[in-house]
Design an enzyme around this catalytic site. Structure first.
Site, PDB file in Angstrom:
ATOM      1  CD  GLN B 192      -2.699  -1.160   2.650  1.00 21.75           C
ATOM      2  OE1 GLN B 192      -2.165  -1.795   3.277  1.00 21.75           O
ATOM      3  NE2 GLN B 192      -3.684  -0.180   2.703  1.00 21.75           N
ATOM      4  CG  PHE B 223      -8.272  -5.740   4.365  1.00 22.59           C
ATOM      5  CD1 PHE B 223      -9.381  -5.020   3.590  1.00 22.59           C
ATOM      6  CD2 PHE B 223      -8.238  -6.607   3.875  1.00 22.59           C
ATOM      7  CE1 PHE B 223     -10.232  -5.625   2.599  1.00 22.59           C
ATOM      8  CE2 PHE B 223      -9.274  -7.765   3.284  1.00 22.59           C
ATOM      9  CZ  PHE B 223      -9.730  -6.980   1.926  1.00 22.59           C
ATOM     10  NE  ARG B 305      -7.171   7.377  12.522  1.00 19.37           N
ATOM     11  CZ  ARG B 305      -7.852   8.171  11.994  1.00 19.37           C
ATOM     12  NH1 ARG B 305      -9.110   7.982  12.297  1.00 19.37           N
ATOM     13  NH2 ARG B 305      -7.054   8.618  10.703  1.00 19.37           N
ATOM     14  NE  ARG B 337     -12.449  -0.802   4.992  1.00 21.37           N
ATOM     15  CZ  ARG B 337     -13.129  -1.454   4.653  1.00 21.37           C
ATOM     16  NH1 ARG B 337     -12.822  -2.988   4.291  1.00 21.37           N
ATOM     17  NH2 ARG B 337     -13.814  -1.147   3.558  1.00 21.37           N
ATOM     18  CG  PHE B 339      -4.566   3.498  12.009  1.00 20.85           C
ATOM     19  CD1 PHE B 339      -3.992   2.640  11.192  1.00 20.85           C
ATOM     20  CD2 PHE B 339      -4.205   4.666  12.144  1.00 20.85           C
ATOM     21  CE1 PHE B 339      -2.203   3.026  11.054  1.00 20.85           C
ATOM     22  CE2 PHE B 339      -2.588   5.102  12.253  1.00 20.85           C
ATOM     23  CZ  PHE B 339      -1.780   4.246  11.512  1.00 20.85           C
ATOM     24  CD  GLU B 707      -8.647   4.088   8.403  1.00 22.56           C
ATOM     25  OE1 GLU B 707      -9.300   5.437   8.186  1.00 22.56           O
ATOM     26  OE2 GLU B 707      -8.427   3.247   8.749  1.00 22.56           O
TER      27      GLU B 707
END
Lengths: 494, 761
Positions: B192, B223, B305, B337, B339, B707
């Site tokens: 990615q 993902f 996050r 996904r 995160f 997400e």
């Protein structure tokens, strides 16, 4: 030895090792890379291909026709099994452009990363050829069932379900006659014309009949659903001699026989699970057994896995093993010194240890047709309902009659359990407790308690030991709830 | 949508993924030899038996690495090949190379190692107790929770566990590296983050980044799993190519991939939530013990996050949340996904669940009372702007006929003893932007060819999220031409440089904007020419459906003719576009700022049926109202919501990642690790996009989609819990009523039976 088969519409002759996984040959030698390697254990369906057969033993064919096309995971398929058959890959399907199945999936946006997509196309195409098991007609539920062995990590299946439903609508008027149906599918561009020709024996007639073309040997390969999982990259040096059991017609039929005044059903050990659950004699003998087919593996794997393989694998939690134990099956074993019979509950000596002599093979499973059980149930709990190995499974077979008091009197009882001991277990004490007893709530609770006490589970990734014991008790109760509604058992469970 | 070329290629089996690329002459296959236990000290490697196997065999170890033996970007704690101590089971010690995959596999198995096994830690809290952290802990605060708790009518406290999650991208990890003249390498990587892989290879091989070209073709799913963790396999292949001068392929099989690569972080958390007598949240505290695994990887960003989403969609005036990155001897956990947000959201939802039970509040009313609204601020100081929380929740309640549904479920439950139904709703509020500022930038390169066809390159990697489709739509709309004229290229570091991973749901926001900028540049040049050709004012000209238009009138000037003329006039038909998300700032020291460009809102309602005899459950229905802004492509966005929801539901109620206490993965195949299949999903999933909700902050008024919808799956956990609570108990529960509520995701049939039999509450 040589393997000869039709790969889509071209003849392939190869000296390659016949025990190699077909997936590797298809991707590596044929350079047909549409079938993907996703897991190499039949759990994802990304490598699915369609295998066509004709003029083979009658149980290998769909009823009423001389041919059959089924989807199979090519990671569990030995190259040698393709001998005399037609291999249809995604490239073969797409040879004249996107097929209606591909278009339906594309229009519903059913392909995101695309890695699983060829497998879904293959499964849905095979479904259009075969329709619902035992009926042939199409249904939305049947189309969903057809892709139970295909995993998709991107779409959440919504788009795939919409595409499947659309296909069922589009092909609602397919003929039920197998040849007419195949012609209709060729005309619609779902399958290539070579399928109709192969099915009628118009191409490659010399390959019409699959001849056993491999040396006999110590390894007898059934469906490969166990062998290739344990040997994902088998080494030719380790398996110098082997035989492919799907080439033995004697191991692939269901026969009614009378022996010693007793009528019995002899089920060839190399019968696939799909064949087992669609055999009319078996369905007649064990009413309702087909209800549980969906709990065993997936359509793709049921096409490969064999009856004998499930027994010989000796997994303590084999689903079919639990069913056959409860049904009081015996085995016909054939070896260098002849043939003998053994009750299934005497096969398992310890964890993965079998009462089999050197060179002996499970040839047939025998069910006694003259002493049938009128009530049969199977219970299984796994993390995922479909295509998963049970934490605990159990099967129960009862012969009951109405007693004087009005409630059912249990004449004969056999309850089995898997996942609760080193071997598949016949719950002898719980079964014996029930025999001759009226089925009351108290008797059911006591039988379940006895069953749990017979168990000696261990903990692993599928459940703790304590859970398994408690679960077995609940699942034994579930047999009574299912088979004896109105007996008060349900109300007594807390 | 119209079937795209790509999906027809996928469905025909024509798309070539990494393992489908034809082998080249003399290609070698690399198979890593990995560590046999969770922690150990490597004393020696003996490759003699492997080398004797075949003339094509070679075995590379740490001493063969010409550059720096280091992959760690945030913290340098991850060697490419172990030299000394290793810290998880499955860490690469050596790379065996041979002419065929089976020879390479055999060679790797023949390499002997001498080592000492060292003591390992696998539990996050145990690591925390011994002070084993990746980086110091991080805390965010607002208000004064300590004094606010003293004013609360109800305070609930407890512990929440959430399990890890295996990505199960259907295509495993791998790379093919080609050795070029002058020591350069060209690599096809399943990543990615092509620029990240380029950087890792340049670093380990001691090359300049201009000596390394990385291409990411279409990936078979990622993902988050191919963000940082793809670098290792690409760097190993590149090392092999550099040492042998040949092309080297490294491609893992499923079991290797599952054993050797990181997954979603398991969390163990403590919460304390206080409310006033009316059910208004006054204070919240949470401590997150993130099991980070053995190396840093992306753990700090994931933890941040979690902290940013600690309050989810709720207004919490007084808050203190602390996250700890616990270093354990498990493979480095990584992006997946969501995160870190799902882990944080699950904790506050559990706290609210406990509060609803203790306070006797209706769970939906409690959530509505505390829902974020315009004028509120997030706990890190960013104002809540263009808030769509209430709109999406209200519409979900309508769509699901919530009041009637609740009544139907209650009456069903009183009529049935061994079957119970349950339902739950879950609002979401997800911040969009990389929380690391520098990552919020991207570039694009657009060429218009002489025949009018268009090539668009960006930093976005196509991995099934259909970002290529969105960029195609953006470019075609911007240039005013049919979509079929636009090709979106694979992602190459030589076309677009210094990109960041396609992640954080920002793929189309950032790369779409960059592509738009480049297209607008070219369109401007072409319209300038058109104005001269038509003698018109440039301002009144546009290009629509392949023709230049003037006001409302379509002119005779076609796209192709215009392009042809531009070329003859020596006008540049290529342009580079660049985008840096504006308005972002964050003060790490004060933990205050505006880290997100905007938030995505939405709500789900999920219903479940529990078999209280067997302890099994099934999802019946799901209703989702999602805030997508103005959708660039309805089917793509629908697919993203459905797919993310499935992964969230799998995380919540099925996917059971299990390691033993010695750090060995128990669920290391698809027969032991189950992910959602078609039957696991609710039989009816109804998804609606919020109407009339354009987003001025992103490309074409859309919103990021990847997400946020994963969070909807968490409602599945609470729907089962709701059904479990309806089970009639004729005997007292074995768990004392003072015992804390057990919140332990994923729900499994085993845990469900524990609830039913009163072993837990």
């Amino acid at each position: 030895m040589k393997v000869r088969f039709l790969a889509n519409d071209s003849l392939v002759e190869t000296e390659a090792w016949a025990l190699a996984p077909a997936l590797d040959f298809i991707r590596g030698e044929l350079r047909l890379t549409g079938a993907k390697e996703g897991c190499r254990e039949g759990d994802c369906g990304a490598c699915a291909v369609i295998v066509g057969v004709r003029n083979e033993s009658p149980t290998g064919l769909r009823a009423g026709s001389g041919f059959a096309y089924d989807a199979q995971p090519s990671c569990l398929l030995a190259l040698g099994e393709l001998e005399g058959r037609q291999l249809v890959t995604i490239e073969g399907l797409a040879a004249a452009g996107p097929t209606p199945v591909m278009r339906a999936l594309a229009e519903a946006n059913g392909s995101q990363c695309g890695f699983c997509s060829p497998g879904f196309v293959v499964s849905l195409t095979a479904y259009l050829i075969n329709g619902d098991e035992r009926r042939g007609a199409l249904s939305v539920e049947g189309a969903f069932a057809a892709v139970e062995g295909n995993l998709c990590r991107c779409t959440g299946y919504g788009a795939i379900k919409r595409a499947a439903a659309r296909l069922v609508e589009e092909f609602a008027s397919l003929p039920l006659d197998p040849y007419a149906r195949l012609d209709a599918l060729v005309a619609a561009g779902v399958v290539p014309a070579s399928c109709a020709s192969f099915a009628r024996g118009e191409i490659l007639p010399s390959l019409a009949r699959g001849e056993p073309s491999v040396e006999g040997g110590s390894l007898a390969l059934g469906g490969g659903s166990d062998f290739f999982v344990r040997n994902p990259h088998p080494d030719p040096a380790a398996f110098p001699a082997f035989s492919l059991l799907d080439r033995e017609p004697a191991l692939r039929r269901v026969e009614r026989r009378t022996a010693g005044g007793e009528e019995r059903l002899e089920i060839g050990a190399a019968l696939s699970w799909r064949e087992f659950f669609s055999d009319p004699d078996i369905l007649k003998l064990v009413p309702g057994i087909e209800r549980f087919e969906k709990l065993l593996a997936s359509p793709l794997v049921r096409e490969r896995a064999t009856i004998g393989g499930n027994l010989a694998n000796a997994s303590p939690v084999g689903d079919l093993t639990a069913m056959l134990l409860a049904l009081g099956a015996s085995l016909r074993l054939e070896g260098p010194t002849g043939s003998r019979e053994l009750p299934l509950d005497e096969l398992y000596l310890g964890y993965k240890k079998l009462e089999l002599r050197a060179g002996e093979l499970i040839a047939a499973v025998i069910l006694r047709a003259s002493r049938p059980f009128s009530l049969f149930n199977f219970e299984k709990v796994s993390k995922r309902e479909r295509l998963d190995i049970a934490a605990v499974n159990t099967a129960a077979a009862f012969e009951a009659e109405d007693s004087a008091g009005g409630g059912p009197l249990i004449r004969r009882a056999r309850i089995s359990a898997g996942g609760v001991a080193p071997v598949p277990l016949l719950l002898k004490k719980a079964s014996a407790f029930l025999e001759g007893r009226p089925l009351t709530a108290a008797a059911a609770l006591e039988a379940a308690r006895i069953a749990a006490a017979e168990a000696s589970p261990i903990g692993d990734v599928r459940g703790s030991a304590d859970y398994r014991r408690r679960l077995l008790e609940r699942l034994v109760l579930a047999h009574f709830v299912v088979l004896f509604p109105g007996s008060g058992v349900e109300e007594a469970i807390s | 949508m119209k079937p795209t070329k790509e999906s027809e290629l996928n469905l025909s089996g024509a798309t070539r993924y990494l393992d489908d690329l034809p082998a080249t002459e003399g290609m070698l296959y690399g198979v890593p030899l990995t560590s046999p236990c969770a922690r150990g000290l490597l004393r020696g490697i003996d490759a003699s038996a492997a080398l004797a196997l075949d003339a094509s065999v070679s075995v590379l170890t740490a001493s063969d690495i010409p550059g720096e033996n280091q992959l760690g970007e945030a913290v340098s704690d991850e060697s490419l090949l172990v030299d000394g101590e290793w810290s998880y089971l499955g860490q690469c010690l050596a790379l065996a190379l041979a002419a065929t995959p089976s020879l390479a596999r055999k060679a790797a198995a023949l390499v002997r190692i001498v080592y000492d096994e060292l003591e390992a830690v696998t539990d996050a809290r145990a690591a925390a107790e011994s002070g084993s952290f990746i980086l110091p802990s991080r805390t965010m605060r607002s208000g004064d929770p300590a004094s606010a708790f003293s004013r609360c009518a109800i305070v609930v406290e407890g512990r929440v566990e959430s399990g890890g999650q295996e990505h199960v991208y259907l295509e495993a990890q791998g790379a093919i590296a080609e050795s070029l003249e002058g020591g350069r390498v060209r690599v096809v990587s399943g990543t990615q983050a092509p620029s990240g892989v380029q950087r890792a290879i340049a670093r380990t091989l001691g090359l300049g980044m201009h000596d390394v070209e990385v291409e990411a073709r279409r990936l078979g799913g990622a993902f988050g799993g191919k963000e940082d963790q793809a670098a290792q396999w690409a760097a190993l292949a590149a090392l092999g190519a550099a040492r042998t001068g040949k092309t080297v392929k490294v491609y893992l099989n499923r079991r290797e991939d599952m054993n050797w690569t990181g997954k979603r972080h398991p969390y163990s958390s403590d919460y304390k939530l206080g409310l006033d007598a009316e059910g208004r949240i006054l204070a919240y505290e949470a401590d997150y013990y993130q099991n980070s695994g053995a190396c840093c990887d992306l753990s700090p960003a994931i933890l941040s996050r979690t902290l940013f989403h600690a309050a989810s969609a709720y207004r919490i005036p007084n808050l203190r949340v602390t996250g700890r990155m616990c270093r354990t001897n498990l493979p480095p956990f990584t992006a997946f996904r969501g995160f870190g947000a799902p882990q944080g959201v699950f904790v506050i939802e559990c706290a609210l669940d406990a509060a609803a039970r203790e306070g006797g509040w209706d769970p939906v009313e409690l959530r509505l009372k505390n829902l974020l609204a315009e004028g509120d601020s997030f706990h890190f100081g960013q104002p809540v702007a263009d808030c769509r929380a209430r709109r999406t929740v209200d519409r979900t309640l309508e769509l699901s006929r919530w009041t009637e549904l609740r009544a139907e479920i209650d009456s069903f439950n009183s009529a049935h003893r061994l079957v119970k139904r349950g339902a739950a709703i879950l609002p979401i509020c997800f911040g969009v932007s990389f929380t690391k500022l520098v990552m919020n930038q991207g570039g694009a390169l657009v060429h218009v060819y002489g025949d009018g066809s268009v090539s668009v390159s960006t930093g976005a990697v196509e991995m099934g999220q259909q970002v290529a489709r969105k960029i195609q739509v953006i470019a075609a709309r911007s240039l005013g031409i049919p979509e079929g004229l636009v090709r979106v290229e694979s992602t190459r570091t030589a076309s677009v440089a210094n990109t960041y991973s396609t992640a954080a749901s920002t793929g189309s926001d950032i790369n779409g904007m960059a592509a738009l900028a480049a297209c607008e540049e070219i369109r401007g040049r072409l319209l300038g020419l058109a104005a001269r050709m038509l003698g018109a004012d440039k301002g009144e000209l546009r290009i629509e459906s392949g023709f230049v238009t003037k006001g409302c009138e379509i002119t005779e000037l076609a796209w192709k003719e215009l392009v042809d003329k531009a070329h003859l006039d020596r006008i540049d038909l290529s342009a580079h576009g660049f985008y840096a998300t504006p308005g972002l700032f964050y003060d790490m020291k004060a933990e205050r700022g505006s880290p997100f460009a905007y938030h995505v809102y939405g709500c789900s309602a999920v219903t479940a049926t529990l078999d209280a005899l067997r302890g099994t459950y099934r999802f019946d229905e799901a209703f989702i109202v999602h805030d997508v802004g103005e959708s660039i492509d309805y089917d793509v966005d629908l697919g993203q919501v459905e797919g993310a929801f499935a992964q969230g539901l799998g995380w919540a109620a099925l996917e059971d990642l299990r390691y033993d206490e010695r750090g060995r993965l128990l669920s290391d195949t698809l027969s032991t690790y189950k992910l959602p299949d078609l039957r696991f999903m609710p039989s009816a999933v109804k998804i609606e996009f919020l109407e009339g909700a354009p987003n001025p902050k992103a490309v074409m008024r859309s919103k990021a989609i990847g997400e946020p919808p994963l969070l909807y799956g968490i409602a599945g956990y609470f729907a089962i819990l709701d059904a479990l609570r309806a089970v009639d108990r004729t005997h007292p529960t074995k768990a004392p009523s003072s015992a804390p509520y057990a919140y332990d995701l994923p729900m499994t049939p085993e845990k469900a039976l524990d609830f039913i039999q009163g072993v837990r509450r």
